[in-house]
Design an enzyme around this catalytic site. Structure first.
Site, PDB file in Angstrom:
ATOM      1  N   GLY A 186       0.811  -1.231   0.000  1.00  0.00           N
ATOM      2  CA  GLY A 186       0.000   0.000   0.000  1.00  0.00           C
ATOM      3  C   GLY A 186       0.835   1.268   0.000  1.00  0.00           C
ATOM      4  O   GLY A 186       0.318   2.354   0.272  1.00  0.00           O
ATOM      5  N   LYS A 204       5.662  16.734  -3.368  1.00  0.00           N
ATOM      6  CA  LYS A 204       5.834  17.033  -1.936  1.00  0.00           C
ATOM      7  C   LYS A 204       6.808  18.190  -1.743  1.00  0.00           C
ATOM      8  O   LYS A 204       6.640  19.034  -0.855  1.00  0.00           O
ATOM      9  CB  LYS A 204       6.322  15.777  -1.211  1.00  0.00           C
ATOM     10  CG  LYS A 204       5.256  14.679  -1.184  1.00  0.00           C
ATOM     11  CD  LYS A 204       5.843  13.326  -0.851  1.00  0.00           C
ATOM     12  CE  LYS A 204       4.779  12.246  -0.809  1.00  0.00           C
ATOM     13  NZ  LYS A 204       5.319  10.894  -0.838  1.00  0.00           N
TER      14      LYS A 204
HETATM   15  P1  NAP Z   1      -6.129   3.908  -2.961  1.00  0.00           P
HETATM   16  O1  NAP Z   1      -5.751   2.797  -2.069  1.00  0.00           O
HETATM   17  O2  NAP Z   1      -6.002   3.752  -4.429  1.00  0.00           O
HETATM   18  O3  NAP Z   1      -7.642   4.295  -2.606  1.00  0.00           O
HETATM   19  C1  NAP Z   1      -8.391   5.202  -3.378  1.00  0.00           C
HETATM   20  C2  NAP Z   1      -9.837   5.188  -2.892  1.00  0.00           C
HETATM   21  O4  NAP Z   1     -10.553   6.165  -3.626  1.00  0.00           O
HETATM   22  C3  NAP Z   1     -10.553   3.860  -3.128  1.00  0.00           C
HETATM   23  O5  NAP Z   1     -11.398   3.588  -2.030  1.00  0.00           O
HETATM   24  C4  NAP Z   1     -11.409   4.113  -4.369  1.00  0.00           C
HETATM   25  O6  NAP Z   1     -12.625   3.392  -4.381  1.00  0.00           O
HETATM   26  C5  NAP Z   1     -11.731   5.576  -4.197  1.00  0.00           C
HETATM   27  N1  NAP Z   1     -11.968   6.282  -5.453  1.00  0.00           N
HETATM   28  C6  NAP Z   1     -11.177   6.316  -6.543  1.00  0.00           C
HETATM   29  N2  NAP Z   1     -11.710   7.139  -7.472  1.00  0.00           N
HETATM   30  C7  NAP Z   1     -12.852   7.616  -6.944  1.00  0.00           C
HETATM   31  C8  NAP Z   1     -13.858   8.509  -7.407  1.00  0.00           C
HETATM   32  N3  NAP Z   1     -13.780   9.092  -8.613  1.00  0.00           N
HETATM   33  N4  NAP Z   1     -14.902   8.799  -6.584  1.00  0.00           N
HETATM   34  C9  NAP Z   1     -14.980   8.221  -5.354  1.00  0.00           C
HETATM   35  N5  NAP Z   1     -14.060   7.385  -4.851  1.00  0.00           N
HETATM   36  C10 NAP Z   1     -13.024   7.077  -5.652  1.00  0.00           C
HETATM   37  O7  NAP Z   1      -5.326   5.230  -2.595  1.00  0.00           O
HETATM   38  P2  NAP Z   1      -4.539   5.536  -1.239  1.00  0.00           P
HETATM   39  O8  NAP Z   1      -3.205   4.882  -1.286  1.00  0.00           O
HETATM   40  O9  NAP Z   1      -5.419   5.338  -0.076  1.00  0.00           O
HETATM   41  O10 NAP Z   1      -4.247   7.101  -1.448  1.00  0.00           O
HETATM   42  C11 NAP Z   1      -5.252   8.077  -1.238  1.00  0.00           C
HETATM   43  C12 NAP Z   1      -4.588   9.448  -1.232  1.00  0.00           C
HETATM   44  O11 NAP Z   1      -3.638   9.517  -0.173  1.00  0.00           O
HETATM   45  C13 NAP Z   1      -3.784   9.778  -2.496  1.00  0.00           C
HETATM   46  O12 NAP Z   1      -3.877  11.156  -2.746  1.00  0.00           O
HETATM   47  C14 NAP Z   1      -2.355   9.422  -2.119  1.00  0.00           C
HETATM   48  O13 NAP Z   1      -1.417  10.133  -2.865  1.00  0.00           O
HETATM   49  C15 NAP Z   1      -2.349   9.857  -0.675  1.00  0.00           C
HETATM   50  N6  NAP Z   1      -1.347   9.225   0.172  1.00  0.00           N
HETATM   51  C16 NAP Z   1      -1.213   7.874   0.151  1.00  0.00           C
HETATM   52  C17 NAP Z   1      -0.294   7.278   1.010  1.00  0.00           C
HETATM   53  C18 NAP Z   1      -0.093   5.800   1.029  1.00  0.00           C
HETATM   54  O14 NAP Z   1       0.824   5.346   1.725  1.00  0.00           O
HETATM   55  N7  NAP Z   1      -0.879   5.012   0.305  1.00  0.00           N
HETATM   56  C19 NAP Z   1       0.483   8.081   1.862  1.00  0.00           C
HETATM   57  C20 NAP Z   1       0.299   9.470   1.861  1.00  0.00           C
HETATM   58  C21 NAP Z   1      -0.625  10.036   1.008  1.00  0.00           C
HETATM   59  P3  NAP Z   1     -12.663   1.771  -4.433  1.00  0.00           P
HETATM   60  O15 NAP Z   1     -12.164   1.323  -3.093  1.00  0.00           O
HETATM   61  O16 NAP Z   1     -14.091   1.457  -4.633  1.00  0.00           O
HETATM   62  O17 NAP Z   1     -11.767   1.389  -5.555  1.00  0.00           O
HETATM   63  N1  HSE Z   2       3.318   6.781  -2.844  1.00  0.00           N
HETATM   64  C1  HSE Z   2       3.781   7.592  -1.783  1.00  0.00           C
HETATM   65  C2  HSE Z   2       5.148   7.114  -1.347  1.00  0.00           C
HETATM   66  C3  HSE Z   2       2.827   7.544  -0.629  1.00  0.00           C
HETATM   67  O1  HSE Z   2       5.550   6.003  -1.720  1.00  0.00           O
HETATM   68  O2  HSE Z   2       5.841   7.855  -0.650  1.00  0.00           O
HETATM   69  C4  HSE Z   2       3.147   8.527   0.455  1.00  0.00           C
HETATM   70  O3  HSE Z   2       2.910   9.827   0.016  1.00  0.00           O
END
Ligand code: NAP
Ligand code: HSE
Length: 432
Positions: A186, A204
């Protein structure tokens, strides 16, 4: 106890982590904010997926209804990407809701528009999770280090790349396997190209430059290189020379001049940043009063990122975020004039790896081009065989003395055209 209604749009890695903390730590959070944080709606694409910690009846695909629900006062944007996320955030602000987002891509490209909308509607956008996952770097710069003029930031800001580099260097994992593992855990973006090509770290960095220097650097102008060209042999050669390769994001302020770039860099093994492993991030800050300091911790993943998101919810619930938002005057509210320093003029030492045919005069030809560009060689490594190429091709590794980046790049361009060279020559700057 008063309740704060939340609509969470997106319930993937980060949203799942937020739901878990809200469900399992309700009492602790209520004590800290004096209010109960209540998830009222959760918006997703696929309502049929299993979503632990979330009551089925609050799951919906109707973002508009969730945003406009009168019992909701905070909208969490955890969708990612730019297009839909931008719409949701603007709709939420126009509907009078405060917004919490982890979306660095969105803020790096549309920060001015979003913050103007927030000011227009007298609302707040909180974004601690957008940079360095669980590390509270936004709060540190905006609040705890507010007495300082920050003049330098060096950071490992992408957990996925750092995880890949660490796995390749420490356990000999292949690039492809390490990336797959980062996705499974993730850490990676929905489009992992952004992680490995330096874009995510640059997003960032743009946010950090905004909050630390008060400058809005157009994202396209941030020079960035990623780790996709890097091979296991580069990590091995660097190690042999006493260095670790890290994807480093750097921002420097010198009077009105600002330099911002992301690239793999060779760091001495003893450098603190060289020792940051796995999906950890680290940010080194130089402040005019505080001097140098370093923050380190989990930069990606469900719970570390959710930790930052929930901290923003608490700050909104107690009213701290509203005050910080007003005082910080971000993006167009405090636009500061600056010039962007071109990388070409920056002097650095370089690591250069060229694949060459093992024929007489090859080393001399490469050395001649460097000499023609006034670049002095500090050391050379040439081993006899290379696993992924035929016997006639060998890697030639050259460490240079200090040289202007532009001059060095011109030399590599020329080297790439030499008969007997298999382009492209791969190079990284060396931070001694
Ligand atoms: P993810 O696992 O891909 O989850 C995305 C979620 O958004 C899923 O629940 C998806 O629905 C939903 N979604 C996608 N398109 C949509 C739409 N058009 N309308 C409504 N819902 C929608 O992403 P994530 O890793 O949690 O990341 C989310 C955000 O946090 C991103 O901006 C990312 O850059 C940021 N972030 C992530 C991390 C990390 O470690 N992953 C760290 C810091 C910041 P479904 O579940 O139904 O597919
Ligand atoms: N994809 C990002 C990373 C999530 O690997 O650092 C955290 O912003």
């Amino acid at each position: 106890m008063e309740q704060i209604g939340i609509a969470m749009i997106g319930c993937g890695t980060v949203g799942g982590g937020v739901a878990k903390i809200l469900a399992e730590q309700q009492e602790r959070l209520a004590t800290r904010c004096g209010k109960t944080l209540m998830l009222r709606r959760v918006v997703v694409r696929d309502p049929g997926k299993a979503r632990p910690h979330i009551a089925r009846e609050i799951i919906t695909t109707d973002a508009k209804a969730a945003i406009n629900d009168p019992s909701v006062s905070i909208v969490l944007e955890l969708v990612g990407g730019v297009s839909a996320a931008r719409e949701y955030v603007l709709q939420a602000l126009a509907a009078g809701k405060n917004v919490v987002t982890a979306n660095k891509h969105l803020l790096a490209e549309h920060g001015a528009e979003i913050f103007d909308a927030a000011r227009k509607h007298d609302r707040v956008v909180a974004f601690e999770a957008s940079v360095a996952g669980g590390i509270p770097i936004i709060a540190a710069i905006l609040q705890s280090l507010a007495a300082n003029q920050i003049t330098g930031i060096q950071g490992i800001l992408n957990g996925t790349s750092n995880f890949i580099l660490s796995s390749m260097a420490e356990s000999g994992a292949s690039y492809a396997d390490a990336l797959k593992e980062a996705q499974a855990r993730g850490y990676a973006e929905a489009d992992p190209t952004l992680d490995v090509d330096g874009s995510d770290a640059a997003h960032k960095l743009a946010i950090l430059a905004q909050i630390a220097f008060g400058v809005t650097v157009p994202f396209a102008k941030i020079e960035r290189f990623g780790i996709a060209e890097l091979r296991a042999m580069d990590l091995r050669f660097a190690h042999e020379l006493g260095y670790t390769i890290k994807l480093l994001a750097e921002a420097w302020l010198d009077g009105k001049e600002v330099a911002l770039h992301v690239a793999p860099v060779l760091l001495r093994h003893t450098d603190m940043l060289a020792q940051v492993r796995g999906a950890h991030n680290a940010v080194q800050i130089v402040g005019d009063a505080v001097g140098e300091m370093m923050f380190q911790g989990a930069g990606a993943g469900a719970l570390p990122t959710a930790s930052a998101v929930v901290a923003d919810l608490i700050d909104l619930a107690v009213g701290r975020a509203q005050r910080t938002f007003q005082a910080a005057k971000l993006w167009s509210a405090n636009a500061r004039g600056f010039t962007l320093r071109a990388a070409e003029g920056v002097r650095s030492r370089f690591y250069l790896r060229v694949l060459v045919r093992d024929i007489p005069g090859m080393l001399a030809d490469v050395a001649r081009v460097l000499a023609d560009h006034s670049i002095s060689i500090a050391s050379v490594i040439q081993h006899e065989a290379l696993e992924e190429h035929s016997e006639q091709v060998v890697p030639l590794v050259i460490m240079t003395h200090y040289a202007p980046t532009g001059q060095f790049r011109a030399a590599v361009k020329k080297i790439d055209t030499l008969k007997g060279v298999v382009p492209p020559g791969v190079y990284y700057s060396v931070d001694d």
